[in-house]
Scaffold this active site. Structure first.
Site, PDB file in Angstrom:
ATOM      1  CB  SER A 595      -0.968  -0.031   1.184  1.00 49.22           C
ATOM      2  OG  SER A 595      -1.989   0.935   1.039  1.00 49.22           O
ATOM      3  CG  ASP A 670      -6.867  -2.579  -3.864  1.00 49.24           C
ATOM      4  OD1 ASP A 670      -7.650  -1.960  -3.130  1.00 49.24           O
ATOM      5  OD2 ASP A 670      -5.644  -2.663  -3.654  1.00 49.24           O
ATOM      6  CG  HIS A 702      -5.577  -2.508  -0.146  1.00 52.85           C
ATOM      7  ND1 HIS A 702      -4.774  -2.047  -1.177  1.00 52.85           N
ATOM      8  CD2 HIS A 702      -5.049  -1.970   0.991  1.00 52.85           C
ATOM      9  CE1 HIS A 702      -3.816  -1.289  -0.682  1.00 52.85           C
ATOM     10  NE2 HIS A 702      -3.946  -1.227   0.622  1.00 52.85           N
TER      11      HIS A 702
END
Length: 737
Positions: A595, A670, A702
């Site tokens: 991320s 995601d 995600h």
């Protein structure tokens, strides 16, 4: 010397350092992702109103039944099983539970369908403790069911409208009627509020149970984002939802109050204040006074407004301002006289303040160059406030109490590591959850006034004993001086570490604003993976650079308008400095992250080609232009205001500098960091004629999990590390003629 003798000598040289760990088990990916090292917890801990008992959710694997059991604080004896699903016809197991305020009734979640990170819709039952009856709340899958304070009703969201059910009559009242998918939402947050302001239930009962305040979201002008979900059918389908990217339109929010007696809804006029965002609403102890937190779009001004529902008036009682941004918390707590507790960074460090009901400051309760990391509550009997802080160092947490006037502070926990507390309803006891890098979670009962430990409730000694049979290296905490700052760092070395040898270095980080990776607490699956890599001959290091948390307001907020600049500089400088150590091979340094960490690792490899030889980026942001409004604009303002800040620090802007090995990973479904980020980076790399590896996981979000997905991902990453940073020492390299 012939070839056979040469190969034998090489085998001995390669294997010799491993003799010290040969008798110990080695971590495997199958164990790590198969749950072999799960920790025991106190699941869904709830302090009972009587102050002498608490409840937890248990699962009896033999009977295949969920139980909600009540225990005595002091003796630890189970005094009651409130719910046992084997005695209930309609329930096989309970996922979660919630008591009404008087604990006469319970909401039991039986089926939940996850929507986004925090939201779900589910099948709920109301359990009546008096007659042991169980009633289905609704035939529909509903969101965020919540008891009224008098336990007579339950409000919930369904199909973007707000409802409540009268539990005596069974009648259902529809509060709003204009809810519409991807247009109007009543009482439940939209995607971006859920993700970035951290809440889903956007409605609240007042203390008399006769009013419901709720936020209405008009998403009509918010651009839509769509994702192809491939599934198993012949044709894919699209998930379409409103997602405001930086600089684009947000939902228009408004505040409303429904009166159960008059059956009328009143819109609250907030035009006199910063009303672009409504990140929190909360009724005070006065049933007519509703607190509302309001923010401007740049989130550097926060207005605390009290709304008088009886008179339909409002006034601002407090305002927070910051040159960068103001954090939103759940620390606002009303005392019996409707004065309130508030936390703020206005001194440069996060501390506790006490204001009267008119918003006049009574006193600053805590002070110092350390952070209050959690506010637990106020005991009116002793006039003591309980909180968690980093006073003993930014990598540890302890529990404290202090009087309301800021005097007679007492440290209630003594073990070095991470301590967090759950207090009994009357603040007589607290259950402390303790862990550090060597101790998995341990739960113990303490006196709240003195911190004296009364008994141990649960531990993970069995896991600790199991891990003692594995090759396990300590996390070595230290600091490293970079750019004039002492940055927190930990390092994991091979158990058979030899300072006279050179090792490849593999760095891990997240680096997002206010985050912390370097902390003395029990780790998770990544830590086991890092241990596995360490025993294969890699040194693991983690550095919390500028912009991370627990070192004061200025340290955290210095990255404002330049996300990815100072954080990347710090990781590159730290890697370069570590590479100067005699036992680290400066030609074999890699970095990875997920991320925000993937955004960082990409940038570090591209901009630090003279330092890093490889990087792995999982689900990375590659341009903040692609990310949502609330998070991105909090730190960057809008792209229209700050175009250079967005583009200077985007990995896409630096693809021409790529020289090392790069692995890019993303899930195609995601909803948070869209796969668009990776696709755009892939195109830029292709057009720059750069070689790289990439891996897309179909229909994964995600978290990139489900079935064997995590195992597959970490096996791929492990193989990539081995190819890029050098084969593990335990592998015999074939010698050619």
């Amino acid at each position: 010397m012939n070839k056979t003798h040469l190969r034998l000598l090489l085998l001995l040289l390669v294997s010799a350092p491993l003799l010290t760990t040969a008798q110990q088990n080695q971590f495997t990916l199958e164990e790590i992702w198969g749950g072999a090292f799960r920790t025991e917890r106190l699941d869904a801990l709830h302090p009972m109103n009587n102050g002498t008992q608490y409840s937890v959710l248990n699962y009896d694997r033999t009977a295949k039944a969920s139980t909600i059991d009540v225990y005595d604080y002091t003796s630890g004896e189970k005094v009651e099983t409130v719910v046992n699903t084997k005695d209930l016809l309609d329930l096989n197991y309970v996922i979660s539970y919630e008591f009404s305020d008087d604990e006469s009734r319970m909401l039991l979640a039986a089926e939940l369908q996850q929507i986004y990170r925090r939201s779900s819709r589910g099948k709920y039952f109301v359990f009546d403790r008096t007659n042991k009856s169980t009633t289905l709340l609704s035939n529909n899958l509903v969101k965020e069911p919540t008891f009224s304070p008098d336990a007579s009703k339950v409000a919930y969201g369904y199909q973007n409208n707000l409802f409540f059910k009268d539990l005596s009559s069974g009648s259902v009242i529809q509060v709003t009627e204009d809810g519409q998918n991807n247009s109007i939402i009543n009482g439940i947050t939209d995607w971006v509020y859920e993700e970035e302001f951290g809440f889903v239930r956007a409605f609240d009962w007042n203390s008399k149970s006769d009013k419901i305040a709720f936020i209405r979201f008009d998403e009509s002008d918010v651009p839509e984002f769509s994702m192809d979900v491939y599934g198993k059918d012949l044709y894919q389908h699209q998930e379409v939802f409103k997602y405001p990217k930086a600089g684009e339109s947000n939902a228009k929010v408004s505040l409303h109050i429904y009166d159960l007696k008059t059956k009328k809804t009143t819109k609250v006029d907030l035009s006199a204040y910063n009303n672009y965002y409504i990140p929190r609403i909360k009724w005070s102890n006065d049933p007519n006074i509703l607190s509302v937190q309001l923010m401007n779009r740049n989130q550097n001004e926060l207005d605390l407004v009290f709304v008088n529902a009886a008179q339909n008036t409002s006034k601002m009682v407090h305002q927070e301002r910051d040159a960068a941004y103001v954090d939103v918390t759940d620390d606002l707590t009303f005392l019996n006289d409707n004065s309130f507790i508030w936390t703020s960074e206005k001194s440069g460090w996060n501390h506790i303040y006490h204001y009267d009901r008119e918003g006049q400051l009574r006193n600053q309760i805590t002070d110092g160059e350390w952070e209050v990391t959690r506010y637990y509550g106020f005991d009116p009997k002793t006039a003591r406030i309980y909180f968690q802080s980093s006073e003993n160092g930014s990598t540890v947490r302890d529990v404290f109490s202090v009087t309301k006037n800021g005097e007679n502070k007492i440290q209630l926990t003594n073990e070095v590591g991470t301590n967090s507390a759950s207090f009994s309803a009357d603040y007589t006891y607290f259950i402390n959850t303790f862990s550090n890098t060597e101790t998995p979670y341990r739960f113990s009962l303490h006196q709240a006034l003195t911190g004296e430990q009364l008994r141990e409730i649960k531990n993970n000694n069995a896991l600790k004993d199991k891990l003692n049979t594995y090759a396990l290296s300590p996390k070595e905490f230290s600091t490293i001086e970079v750019k004039g700052e002492e940055l927190n760092m930990y390092m994991i070395k091979p158990l058979d570490f030899d300072p006279n040898k050179e090792y490849p270095l593999f760095m891990y980080q997240y680096s997002g604003p206010g985050s912390q990776n370097v902390a003395d607490r029990w780790g998770g699956s990544n830590d086991y993976w890092h241990q596995m890599l360490a025993q294969q001959g890699y040194i693991i290091a983690c550095v919390d650079g500028r912009g991370t948390g627990l070192k004061g307001r200025d340290f955290k907020k210095m990255t404002q308008k330049e996300l990815g600049k100072y954080e990347v500089e710090d990781q590159i400088a730290a890697a370069k400095k570590l590479g100067e150590r005699s036992y680290i091979d400066a030609d074999r340094i890699g970095i990875w992250g997920w991320s925000y960490g993937g955004f960082m690792s990409s940038n570090c490899l591209f901009q630090g080609a003279d330092v890093f030889s490889m990087a792995i980026a999982v689900a990375p942001v590659t341009s903040w232009r692609f990310y949502d409004t609330i998070y991105t604009e909090r730190y960057m303002t809008t792209p229209q205001e700050n175009p250079g800040g967005y583009d200077r620090n985007s990995p896409i802007s630096h693809v021409d500098k790529l020289e090392g090995d790069f692995l890019l990973v993303h899930g195609t479904a995601d909803d948070n960091v869209h796969a668009q980020n990776s696709y755009r980076l892939v195109e830029a790399l292709v057009q720059a004629n750069k070689d790289f590896d990439w891996l897309m996981y179909p229909d994964k979000n995600h978290g990139i999990y489900g079935g064997n997905t995590r195992l597959h991902l970490y096996r791929k990453m492990t193989q990539f590390i081995q190819r890029s940073l050098g084969e593990p020492r335990s592998t015999l390299i074939e010698i050619k003629n």
